[in-house]
Scaffold this motif. Structure first.
Motif: not given
Length: 242
Positions: A60-61, A69-74
């Protein structure tokens, strides 16, 4: 190998926390810091998983979705063992607090003793995607106030674990908790998330004593702007997503 940490060590570190004191802090502030759970080396190993795309179901952007602002992953439903074991270790410790809160608010407490049984209930209700998250922030990134609620099946507490050292690896980036207190102005709490330590916090709302008894104080959480460096964190959610 993703980390040297073993399942017995994870459970021992979680069990070693003063859970009576943590429950008291959750009652008072809506969040509570645990003792150190992971060494710096273990933190770096978990943070390094971010580069292994096969471990995650989606990325996810946050700016694209206007989440900040930033990024994460499931993670997928088969995260590396340290991640899975941390979740398994925390659940029985958080469960008595969750049930106590439900009793105070006069709500059902649908959570069984077994985490897998609870997740099966989530899946039967259509919440069948993993909600364990690895987050990555760089200078200028931030996370808007939000709740990790994906449907009707909600566990009222979750945990975030710091993977970088505040003041060394990054500055800024404090954890934010904002509570709308019944018939009053919102109250904000900031917490520096120390490397290897967990922060237990309210997912959606929590019991707040008023003159009329117990009321639900609605809570949202986020992250302040990272002023320098990089900030990575592991988020453990105890219900699954749609």
């Amino acid at each position: 190998m993703t980390s040297q940490i073993t399942a017995p060590e994870v459970r021992r570190h979680v069990d070693a926390a003063d859970w009576t004191a943590l429950a008291g802090e959750l009652d008072e502030y809506g969040c509570a810091l645990t003792p150190r759970l992971l060494t710096p080396e273990e933190c770096r190993a978990i943070a390094g998983l971010y580069e292994r795309a096969e471990l995650f179901r989606t990325t996810v952007d946050m700016a694209r979705h206007r989440f900040g602002s930033g990024e994460y992953r499931y993670f997928t439903h088969e995260p590396p063992e340290p991640v899975a074991e941390l979740r398994r270790a925390f659940y029985p410790r958080l469960l008595p607090i969750a049930r106590d809160w439900a009793a105070r608010l006069g709500r059902p407490a649908p959570w069984p003793d077994d985490l897998d049984e609870w997740l099966a209930m989530c899946h039967a209700a259509g919440q069948d995607r993993s909600a364990q998250i690895l987050l990555r922030y760089r200078e200028g990134d931030w996370n808007a106030l939000h709740r990790d609620v994906f449907g009707d099946m909600v566990f009222p507490l979750q945990v975030v674990i710091g993977l970088d050292e505040h003041g060394t690896d990054y500055t800024g980036g404090e954890f934010l908790l904002v509570e709308q207190r019944p018939r009053a102005q919102s109250r904000g709490t900031t917490t520096v998330l120390r490397q290897g330590h967990g922060l237990v916090f309210t997912t959606r709302d929590r019991p707040v004593r008023t003159k009329r008894g117990w009321s639900a104080g609605a809570v949202r959480h986020g992250v302040s702007t990272v002023r320098s460096g990089h900030r990575r964190a592991l988020s453990l959610v105890f219900h699954d997503a749609t």
